[in-house]
Design a protein around this motif. Structure first.
Motif, PDB file in Angstrom:
ATOM      1  N   ILE A 171       2.993  -6.059  22.039  1.00  0.00           N
ATOM      2  CA  ILE A 171       3.871  -6.215  20.884  1.00  0.00           C
ATOM      3  C   ILE A 171       3.940  -4.860  20.183  1.00  0.00           C
ATOM      4  O   ILE A 171       2.913  -4.230  19.921  1.00  0.00           O
ATOM      5  N   GLY A 172       5.147  -4.403  19.916  1.00  0.00           N
ATOM      6  CA  GLY A 172       5.325  -3.131  19.244  1.00  0.00           C
ATOM      7  C   GLY A 172       5.448  -3.320  17.741  1.00  0.00           C
ATOM      8  O   GLY A 172       5.986  -4.318  17.263  1.00  0.00           O
ATOM      9  N   ILE A 173       4.929  -2.349  17.003  1.00  0.00           N
ATOM     10  CA  ILE A 173       5.054  -2.339  15.541  1.00  0.00           C
ATOM     11  C   ILE A 173       5.494  -0.935  15.157  1.00  0.00           C
ATOM     12  O   ILE A 173       4.778   0.041  15.398  1.00  0.00           O
ATOM     13  N   ALA A 174       6.699  -0.825  14.598  1.00  0.00           N
ATOM     14  CA  ALA A 174       7.284   0.482  14.313  1.00  0.00           C
ATOM     15  C   ALA A 174       7.540   0.632  12.823  1.00  0.00           C
ATOM     16  O   ALA A 174       7.970  -0.318  12.153  1.00  0.00           O
ATOM     17  N   LEU A 175       7.296   1.822  12.303  1.00  0.00           N
ATOM     18  CA  LEU A 175       7.595   2.129  10.906  1.00  0.00           C
ATOM     19  C   LEU A 175       9.017   2.662  10.831  1.00  0.00           C
ATOM     20  O   LEU A 175       9.341   3.695  11.418  1.00  0.00           O
ATOM     21  N   MET A 176       9.879   1.955  10.102  1.00  0.00           N
ATOM     22  CA  MET A 176      11.304   2.260  10.107  1.00  0.00           C
ATOM     23  C   MET A 176      11.730   3.213   9.002  1.00  0.00           C
ATOM     24  O   MET A 176      12.854   3.723   9.016  1.00  0.00           O
ATOM     25  N   ASN A 177      10.876   3.459   8.012  1.00  0.00           N
ATOM     26  CA  ASN A 177      11.187   4.452   6.976  1.00  0.00           C
ATOM     27  C   ASN A 177       9.996   5.398   6.796  1.00  0.00           C
ATOM     28  O   ASN A 177       9.369   5.444   5.738  1.00  0.00           O
ATOM     29  N   PRO A 178       9.677   6.151   7.834  1.00  0.00           N
ATOM     30  CA  PRO A 178       8.513   7.036   7.769  1.00  0.00           C
ATOM     31  C   PRO A 178       8.745   8.196   6.806  1.00  0.00           C
ATOM     32  O   PRO A 178       9.883   8.556   6.502  1.00  0.00           O
ATOM     33  N   VAL A 179       7.648   8.784   6.368  1.00  0.00           N
ATOM     34  CA  VAL A 179       7.752   9.982   5.529  1.00  0.00           C
ATOM     35  C   VAL A 179       7.498  11.250   6.340  1.00  0.00           C
ATOM     36  O   VAL A 179       7.833  12.349   5.892  1.00  0.00           O
ATOM     37  N   GLY A 180       6.910  11.122   7.508  1.00  0.00           N
ATOM     38  CA  GLY A 180       6.565  12.283   8.311  1.00  0.00           C
ATOM     39  C   GLY A 180       7.752  12.887   9.039  1.00  0.00           C
ATOM     40  O   GLY A 180       8.747  12.214   9.317  1.00  0.00           O
ATOM     41  N   HIS A 181       7.645  14.170   9.340  1.00  0.00           N
ATOM     42  CA  HIS A 181       8.646  14.893  10.124  1.00  0.00           C
ATOM     43  C   HIS A 181       7.942  15.645  11.244  1.00  0.00           C
ATOM     44  O   HIS A 181       6.771  16.018  11.130  1.00  0.00           O
ATOM     45  N   GLY A 182       8.677  15.873  12.316  1.00  0.00           N
ATOM     46  CA  GLY A 182       8.169  16.672  13.421  1.00  0.00           C
ATOM     47  C   GLY A 182       9.049  17.891  13.631  1.00  0.00           C
ATOM     48  O   GLY A 182       9.853  18.261  12.769  1.00  0.00           O
ATOM     49  N   ARG A 183       8.939  18.475  14.803  1.00  0.00           N
ATOM     50  CA  ARG A 183       9.759  19.646  15.113  1.00  0.00           C
ATOM     51  C   ARG A 183       9.895  19.786  16.616  1.00  0.00           C
ATOM     52  O   ARG A 183       9.090  19.247  17.384  1.00  0.00           O
ATOM     53  N   ILE A 184      10.921  20.482  17.014  1.00  0.00           N
ATOM     54  CA  ILE A 184      11.090  20.849  18.416  1.00  0.00           C
ATOM     55  C   ILE A 184      10.793  22.333  18.507  1.00  0.00           C
ATOM     56  O   ILE A 184      11.507  23.166  17.922  1.00  0.00           O
ATOM     57  N   GLY A 187       0.789  -1.226   0.000  1.00  0.00           N
ATOM     58  CA  GLY A 187       0.000   0.000   0.000  1.00  0.00           C
ATOM     59  C   GLY A 187       0.815   1.265   0.000  1.00  0.00           C
ATOM     60  O   GLY A 187       0.255   2.359  -0.007  1.00  0.00           O
ATOM     61  N   GLY A 188       2.135   1.167  -0.002  1.00  0.00           N
ATOM     62  CA  GLY A 188       2.949   2.368   0.032  1.00  0.00           C
ATOM     63  C   GLY A 188       3.462   2.810  -1.318  1.00  0.00           C
ATOM     64  O   GLY A 188       4.226   3.763  -1.416  1.00  0.00           O
ATOM     65  N   GLY A 189       3.059   2.109  -2.382  1.00  0.00           N
ATOM     66  CA  GLY A 189       3.528   2.466  -3.709  1.00  0.00           C
ATOM     67  C   GLY A 189       5.024   2.255  -3.822  1.00  0.00           C
ATOM     68  O   GLY A 189       5.582   1.268  -3.333  1.00  0.00           O
ATOM     69  N   ALA A 190       5.699   3.213  -4.457  1.00  0.00           N
ATOM     70  CA  ALA A 190       7.144   3.098  -4.652  1.00  0.00           C
ATOM     71  C   ALA A 190       7.909   3.224  -3.338  1.00  0.00           C
ATOM     72  O   ALA A 190       9.073   2.828  -3.255  1.00  0.00           O
ATOM     73  N   HIS A 191       7.264   3.773  -2.320  1.00  0.00           N
ATOM     74  CA  HIS A 191       7.959   3.992  -1.040  1.00  0.00           C
ATOM     75  C   HIS A 191       8.280   2.687  -0.327  1.00  0.00           C
ATOM     76  O   HIS A 191       9.272   2.604   0.395  1.00  0.00           O
ATOM     77  N   ARG A 192       7.461   1.657  -0.475  1.00  0.00           N
ATOM     78  CA  ARG A 192       7.672   0.339   0.135  1.00  0.00           C
ATOM     79  C   ARG A 192       7.917   0.462   1.646  1.00  0.00           C
ATOM     80  O   ARG A 192       9.030   0.324   2.127  1.00  0.00           O
ATOM     81  N   PRO A 193       6.892   0.743   2.414  1.00  0.00           N
ATOM     82  CA  PRO A 193       7.058   0.900   3.865  1.00  0.00           C
ATOM     83  C   PRO A 193       7.624  -0.365   4.505  1.00  0.00           C
ATOM     84  O   PRO A 193       7.219  -1.481   4.181  1.00  0.00           O
ATOM     85  N   HIS A 246      -0.183   9.192   6.236  1.00  0.00           N
ATOM     86  CA  HIS A 246       0.312   8.020   5.499  1.00  0.00           C
ATOM     87  C   HIS A 246       0.980   7.040   6.448  1.00  0.00           C
ATOM     88  O   HIS A 246       0.732   5.828   6.396  1.00  0.00           O
ATOM     89  N   ASP A 247       1.839   7.541   7.326  1.00  0.00           N
ATOM     90  CA  ASP A 247       2.531   6.663   8.273  1.00  0.00           C
ATOM     91  C   ASP A 247       1.542   5.983   9.218  1.00  0.00           C
ATOM     92  O   ASP A 247       1.689   4.785   9.530  1.00  0.00           O
ATOM     93  N   ALA A 248       0.540   6.734   9.677  1.00  0.00           N
ATOM     94  CA  ALA A 248      -0.461   6.148  10.570  1.00  0.00           C
ATOM     95  C   ALA A 248      -1.242   5.040   9.875  1.00  0.00           C
ATOM     96  O   ALA A 248      -1.523   3.994  10.471  1.00  0.00           O
ATOM     97  N   ALA A 249      -1.569   5.235   8.602  1.00  0.00           N
ATOM     98  CA  ALA A 249      -2.304   4.223   7.858  1.00  0.00           C
ATOM     99  C   ALA A 249      -1.465   2.960   7.666  1.00  0.00           C
ATOM    100  O   ALA A 249      -1.979   1.834   7.758  1.00  0.00           O
ATOM    101  N   VAL A 250      -0.182   3.138   7.394  1.00  0.00           N
ATOM    102  CA  VAL A 250       0.707   1.991   7.238  1.00  0.00           C
ATOM    103  C   VAL A 250       0.758   1.181   8.524  1.00  0.00           C
ATOM    104  O   VAL A 250       0.684  -0.063   8.510  1.00  0.00           O
TER     105      VAL A 250
END
Length: 446
Positions: free
Chosen positions: A323-336, A292-298, A349-353
């Motif tokens: 059990i933890g499930i983590a996305l290791m190549n996310p597209v999202g960014h945050g900030r401080i 479901g991630g297209g070319a990004h391949r989550p 997108h990351d949440a849906a993955v």
């Protein structure tokens, strides 16, 4: 007080940097804001409500408020986290620059020689999850020797090499020669007992190793930010994670203890009870690509935690095994934010993955539907505590860690990662610190 080099923060990066520079002939002063020693007990995660060895930072994940603990002790977060040692893959480093695969490999070899992490046996939880995903399991090396945790401060031993170490030293900002912000850094300013500036320490070079949150705070308090061409704290990265509750009782061959009950599979007793070494919270992971991630391949990492968190965290409220499930190549960014609040990445997108991945894991582990209680359709949002990129190479610092346009000031921790690798960052922090220490030594600013 004066030193050739002041290193701010005695965590993983600071321990490496201080040791290497003093070996090269520099007079090094290593400053650590924490005053208390962390427990050396392997497996203990001293981040609970009564911990004296962490600082706590406000964070938001969408509408959810969180608290991010960071190590505030000799050894830094490496003294309170899982101590997982997974190297970045070569493809992870492509965005860092053409010379970084070589520099990283050299730094990693030096780090491995010092830390010497080892593999742990697969526990029953990991074995059950691995059996559901054959061929996808990967072991994670641990920074421990038997019942004792091994931190970077232990392994690099800065004081043993001649580094002057000072605890209880809270650096509020760097000092500018002739008061010109962004000109030449010639030392640091420490907070006094009342919180006001109290002491100044002169140095030829200042190297910030206080972590993605701490180093960003010092840079901003020193007057550096977007107005000076330094996007400090912008576009930080994190590995978003969701948590699935493991149903109580025996499900699919996986035995779980209800919250508050004795957990014999975890070595017995709560973390605060003392005793022998606790098992690693995580010894193996399962790596999956999610459709479901297209070319990004989550790519996700399934984390079969060996015990409920309260078994390993003193003072933590009882809760279920998860059990933890983590996305290791996310597209999202945050900030401080300027007030220090960490706005964690909250990308749809990351949440849906992650929601898709949680459903796959629950269906594979509990095909009879017993996993409905795990809440696969509404997994608990969380974070991996892998924040990086608050002072990126190419944006805030150069390839040698020097703050762009500024003399005498560098950053050498996870803040500088241009892209977060698809693994826990601990081993990469050590490798990068080794690589950047080599750059400082080549210039010998002392």
């Amino acid at each position: 007080m004066r030193a050739d080099v002041v290193v701010v923060g005695a965590g993983p990066a600071g321990a490496v940097m201080a040791r290497r520079l003093v070996e090269a002939g520099a007079d090094v002063l290593l400053l650590e804001s924490g005053e208390h020693a962390a427990s050396p007990r392997a497996g203990l995660l001293d981040v609970g409500p009564g911990s004296r060895v962490v600082s706590r930072h406000r964070a938001r994940l969408g509408e959810t408020e969180l608290e991010l603990p960071r190590g505030r002790t000799l050894g830094g977060s490496g003294a309170v986290n899982g101590g997982y040692c997974t190297p970045a893959r070569p493809r992870d480093l492509e965005a860092w620059g053409p010379d970084w695969p070589r520099r990283y490999a050299t730094g990693l070899a030096r780090a491995a020689e010092r830390l010497r992490p080892g593999l742990a046996p697969m526990g029953p939880v990991a074995a059950r999850v691995a059996a559901a995903f054959p061929g996808r399991v990967a072991a994670i090396a641990q920074a421990r020797r038997g019942g004792r945790r091994v931190t970077a401060f232990d392994a690099w031993d800065p004081p043993g090499a001649g580094v002057r170490v000072r605890t209880g030293a809270h650096v509020t900002r760097v000092r500018w020669a002739r008061g010109v912000v962004g000109g030449r850094c010639d030392g640091v300013v420490l907070a006094g007992p009342g919180g006001d500036d109290d002491e100044e320490i002169a140095a030829r070079e200042v190297i910030l190793c206080a972590g993605s949150i701490g180093s960003a705070a010092v840079l901003r308090a020193s007057g550096l930010g977007p107005g000076t061409g330094h996007p400090v704290g912008d576009r930080v990265q994190e590995h978003p994670e969701v948590l699935l509750d493991v149903p109580g009782g025996v499900v699919g061959g996986l035995s779980t203890a209800p919250a508050g009950a004795a957990d014999t599979s975890a070595g017995g007793g709560d973390a605060a009870a003392g005793g022998d070494a606790l098992p690693p919270l995580l010894s193996h992971v399962i790596r999956l690509e999610v459709p479901g991630g297209g070319a990004h391949r989550p790519e996700v990492e399934v984390r079969p935690y060996a015990a409920a968190m309260h078994r390993l965290i003193p003072g933590a409220a009882p809760g279920p095994l998860r059990i933890g499930i983590a996305l290791m190549n996310p597209v999202g960014h945050g900030r401080i934010a300027a007030d220090g609040t960490v706005w964690l990445p909250d990308d749809p997108h990351d949440a849906a993955v992650l929601t898709t991945a949680a459903g796959i894991v629950a269906e594979r582990l509990w095909p009879d539907g017993a996993g409905a209680g795990a809440g696969a359709d509404r997994p608990l949002p969380s974070t991996s505590q892998h924040l990086s990129g608050s002072a990126r190479i190419g944006e805030v610092v150069d390839e040698a860690g020097r703050v762009l346009g500024v003399a005498g000031l560098r950053v050498a921790d996870a803040s500088v990662f241009p892209v977060l690798p698809r693994c826990g960052p601990y081993y990469s922090v050590l490798a990068v610190a080794e690589a950047l220490a080599a750059e400082v030594i080549a210039e010998r600013p002392w």
